[in-house]
Design an enzyme around this catalytic site. Structure first.
Site, PDB file in Angstrom:
ATOM      1  N   ASP A  10       0.861  -1.192   0.000  1.00 40.43           N
ATOM      2  CA  ASP A  10       0.000   0.000   0.000  1.00 40.43           C
ATOM      3  C   ASP A  10       0.899   1.244   0.000  1.00 40.43           C
ATOM      4  O   ASP A  10       0.742   2.147   0.789  1.00 40.43           O
ATOM      5  CB  ASP A  10      -0.968   0.002   1.179  1.00 40.43           C
ATOM      6  CG  ASP A  10      -0.277  -0.045   2.538  1.00 40.43           C
ATOM      7  OD1 ASP A  10       0.915  -0.430   2.588  1.00 40.43           O
ATOM      8  OD2 ASP A  10      -0.913   0.304   3.548  1.00 40.43           O
ATOM      9  N   ASP A  15       6.825   0.946   2.515  1.00 39.07           N
ATOM     10  CA  ASP A  15       6.699   0.050   1.363  1.00 39.07           C
ATOM     11  C   ASP A  15       7.715   0.429   0.282  1.00 39.07           C
ATOM     12  O   ASP A  15       8.325  -0.443  -0.345  1.00 39.07           O
ATOM     13  CB  ASP A  15       5.301   0.127   0.746  1.00 39.07           C
ATOM     14  CG  ASP A  15       4.185  -0.061   1.734  1.00 39.07           C
ATOM     15  OD1 ASP A  15       3.520  -1.108   1.696  1.00 39.07           O
ATOM     16  OD2 ASP A  15       3.952   0.860   2.536  1.00 39.07           O
TER      17      ASP A  15
END
Length: 311
Positions: A10, A15
């Site tokens: 996400d 990330d």
């Protein structure tokens, strides 16, 4: 032989870092990056993922758009990553959204796993909606994977969203519940507490983001807002690279120095505990142990990986 990965994200500051680490390792083959609603809305997740690949010169890695809301239809987003998910950087690197694959992320996960039975390591760094949907579409999916690494949950009942839950599990408790109960392959979990306990000192973080390479400048730009939030406002003693640390444990399991196998579930009710990871520490339920909880890592090894990915 290269480790074959599907990375579910996400994107998101941490990330972005985790993807960069995976891209930097010659013994890793990324077969897909699948996107899901989480830190930010799904379109920004896709855009941010493509931006990471562009900066790293790896736009050959296919990116797929997945679920735009949780299993029960809610949309939860994090605040610390900025409105765009990558720290609201001024004049961000433009990306070509036509590079997104037309296939839905969940279909891609199932197809790639079927094409590589027993060979795929799934790295789940986001709310587990895509993973749960894959399990619903193919009940045997959880047996076809080689292994799963999850960043999520909290083993001490101390939440960073509501009183009792970590963000990824809070954002889709039903998906987390389905995933932990229905995966039938080795499942590893790095909790909120483990990520914070095994973080990196701020002095080291400053050296890392000031290496004056294209990648380190990129990391510094998109992580600045999150770093300042945690360093100044929350006064965290260390920089906690949640997803990045999870990726490190997946690509080199010798990084893990302490772990325990336990039976785990997820609370899907409760005003204050919805999304909380529940661990049967004393095996009172007598259930088959379903999760390896990672507790400690070799931070010297992780720092070496983090430094090399920014060069």
């Amino acid at each position: 032989m290269a480790t074959k990965l599907i990375i579910d994200v996400d994107t998101g500051v941490d990330d972005s870092e985790a993807i960069m680490l995976a891209l930097s390792r010659s013994n890793v083959e990324i077969l897909a990056i699948t996107c899901v609603n989480g830190n930010v809305a799904i379109d920004n997740v896709c855009k941010n993922t493509l931006r990471v690949l562009k900066v790293c010169g790896r736009l050959d890695v296919p990116v797929y758009k997945g679920a735009c809301r949780s299993m029960v239809g809610t949309k939860k987003h994090a605040e610390a990553h900025g409105d765009d998910g990558q720290g609201d950087v001024m004049n961000p690197e433009p990306v070509d959204m036509s590079l997104m694959q037309p296939e839905h992320a969940v279909n891609a996960i199932l197809r790639i796993t079927d094409e590589n039975p027993g060979e795929i390591t799934l790295i789940a760094l986001a709310p587990l909606t895509n993973v749960a949907l894959a399990l619903r579409l193919d009940p045997d999916f959880g047996r076809k994977l080689k292994e799963v690494f999850i960043m999520g949950g909290n083993i001490e009942g101390r939440g960073n969203k509501n009183l009792g839950a970590e963000f990824n599990f809070y954002a889709d408790p039903e998906a987390a519940y389905i995933t932990l109960h229905e995966l039938k392959c080795p499942t590893n979990l790095l909790s909120l507490e483990a990520a914070e306990a095994n973080g990196i000192e701020w002095e080291w973080y400053d050296r890392w983001v000031n290496m004056d390479t294209r990648k380190s400048r990129f990391i510094k730009a998109f992580s600045r807002k999150t770093a300042e939030f945690n360093r100044t406002l929350l006064k965290h003693p260390k920089y906690s690279p949640y997803d990045l640390l999870t990726m490190a444990t997946a690509i080199d399991q010798t990084v893990i120095t302490e772990s325990v196998d336990e039976w785990c579930t997820v609370e899907i009710g409760g005003n204050h505990t919805r999304g909380q990871l529940v661990v049967d520490w004393e095996n009172k339920m007598g259930n088959k142990l379903n999760v390896r909880i990672i507790k400690k890592v070799n931070t010297d090894k992780t720092k070496a990986y983090f430094m090399s990915m920014a060069m």
